[in-house]
Structure formats: C-alpha cells, structure tokens
Design an enzyme around this catalytic site. Sequence first.
Site, PDB file in Angstrom:
ATOM      1  N   ASP A  26      -4.235  12.081  -3.997  1.00 17.20           N
ATOM      2  CA  ASP A  26      -4.367  11.952  -2.481  1.00 17.20           C
ATOM      3  C   ASP A  26      -3.959  13.388  -1.801  1.00 17.20           C
ATOM      4  OD1 ASP A  26      -4.799   9.461  -3.085  1.00 17.20           O
ATOM      5  OD2 ASP A  26      -2.884   8.645  -1.938  1.00 17.20           O
ATOM      6  N   LYS A 131      -8.753   4.242  -3.223  1.00 16.07           N
ATOM      7  CA  LYS A 131      -7.880   3.437  -3.400  1.00 16.07           C
ATOM      8  C   LYS A 131      -7.541   2.707  -1.884  1.00 16.07           C
ATOM      9  CE  LYS A 131      -3.894   6.292  -4.266  1.00 16.07           C
ATOM     10  NZ  LYS A 131      -3.036   6.044  -3.192  1.00 16.07           N
ATOM     11  N   CYS A 164       2.749   7.770  -3.054  1.00 16.18           N
ATOM     12  CA  CYS A 164       1.780   7.392  -3.888  1.00 16.18           C
ATOM     13  C   CYS A 164       1.792   7.815  -5.242  1.00 16.18           C
ATOM     14  CB  CYS A 164       0.352   7.912  -3.287  1.00 16.18           C
ATOM     15  SG  CYS A 164      -0.111   7.036  -1.687  1.00 16.18           S
TER      16      CYS A 164
HETATM   17  N1  TIU Z   1      -0.754   9.294  -0.496  1.00 25.30           N
HETATM   18  C1  TIU Z   1       0.530   8.753  -0.114  1.00 25.30           C
HETATM   19  O1  TIU Z   1       1.507   8.942  -0.602  1.00 25.30           O
HETATM   20  N2  TIU Z   1       0.443   7.916   1.175  1.00 25.30           N
HETATM   21  C2  TIU Z   1       1.360   7.965   2.084  1.00 25.30           C
HETATM   22  O2  TIU Z   1       1.115   7.379   2.944  1.00 25.30           O
HETATM   23  N3  TIU Z   1       2.416   8.809   1.974  1.00 25.30           N
HETATM   24  C3  TIU Z   1       3.788   9.045   2.780  1.00 25.30           C
HETATM   25  O3  TIU Z   1       4.578   9.650   2.390  1.00 25.30           O
HETATM   26  N4  TIU Z   1       3.349   8.519   4.228  1.00 25.30           N
END
Ligand code: TIU
Length: 229
Positions: A26, A131, A164
């Site tokens: 991500d 995802k 994530c």
């Molecule tokens: N990729 C991921 O960690 N998504 C989130 O929403 N992370 C947050 O810390 N908000």
Amino acid sequence: MPHVSVQAEPYPFEFDPTATALLVIDMQRDFVEPGGFGEMLGNDVTPLRRAIAPTRRVLEAVRARGMMVIHTREGHRPDLSDLPPTKKARGHLKTGIGDAGPMGRVLIRGEPGHDIVPELAPRPGEPVIDKPGKGSFYATDLELILRERGIRSLIVCGVTTEVCVHTTVREANDRGFECLVLQDCVASYFPEFQDAAIKMIKAQGGIFGWVSDSATLLRALDGVGAKTA
Ligand code: TIU
C-alpha cells in the site's frame, strides 16, 4: 542461488531467494501524500514518507537478483460494490472513501490517489494485488500466486505498520509463510504504534515473524550475485 541468512530479531532469518518475494504494501499516494485518505483520517503523512527511500533501495537490490516482487494497493471499485457500508461510515469523515478529493475519488481504483508512489512504481511483470481490506490475503488471489510460484518467505515493506502491514503479516503467518519485516521500510502515523507493532512481531520467539532493517538485508544480499542475464 545460495541460501541467505540475515541478522534479525529474535534470531537470524534464513531464506532461499528463489522461494522469497518482496511484498510492498500500500505505498499509495492516498496514504503517503498530502490530500489523500491518510490525511483525511486526521494524520500527518510525514512519517510515512521516510519509508520510501529505504524501500526503493531494497526493491532495486531484490529486482537485480531476479527475486519476485509483489505490490498491494488498498482500494475499492468505482461502483463501491466491494465497500462495506461500515467502512464507508467509519470516522464520520467530511470527505471519505469514494468522495471527490484533491487526488480524485478517495481510495478508488483507477484514481490518481490510488496509485503507488512514482518512486516505487511496479515494473511490468510484478503482480499488483488490489485488496478491499487491510489484509493482503482477504478477498484477493495473493495466496494462489505465492503458492504457484513456490514462495515460502516474504520480505515485507509498506504502510501502515500496525494496520495493513500487521494484518497482512498475521494472515501470512497463519498460512505458513515466514515474514521478515524491515523496520525502516514500514511506517506508522503514530511513533508509539510503530514501536509497539514492531515489538509485537518479534516478541515471544517471533510470534508473527522476524524484524531487521534495510541496510542489514542489503549486506546479506551482497553475498548473492546480481543477475547478469
Ligand atoms: N494501508 C493501510 O494501512 N491502510 C490504512 O487505512 N492505514 C491506516 O493507518 N489508516
């Protein structure tokens, strides 16, 4: 290819480069650039940007050795059919998932904010896993891809450490994959969560996996010749 041993906690991480993938989680503009989903959740994105440069060094080293690289992106279909209403409602955001923001519709596939940052852009042939959740295994074909390629170990980079990255490492660990998390290549909006999340991975004999850093991994990979072909 020779077997590699990396200094790590709680003890050295041993892996076969032909059965190991780098998983970059991500690293999207929506999380690491101002104006994206991360900032809309009330966060300062600065700490996340620190993971970009070390992750790039690892990405280049791993690519040079012909190892597998996989990228993930969190996001939803433009018609929001894969967005649980509970996720949409969470936080009572003025501008939330699916709404128009400075980088297009927030966390929607195909929008500029959903893109991986240019420094870490996927190369042709590197799978990109879209995802809908925090974990990279839930509702994706990641496990199938890993098993088909004979992957047993994952080197993990990305954001955010306690969300994530942790969800993915826990999912991977329960499926029998061994995970090495590089602490300078993962980042959180909250320094205290970064610290606790890293400790939680390596505690109890490596309950979820191993922890090292990019420089230590790169030193270990020095012993593995770059692919010439
Ligand atoms: N990729 C991921 O960690 N998504 C989130 O929403 N992370 C947050 O810390 N908000």
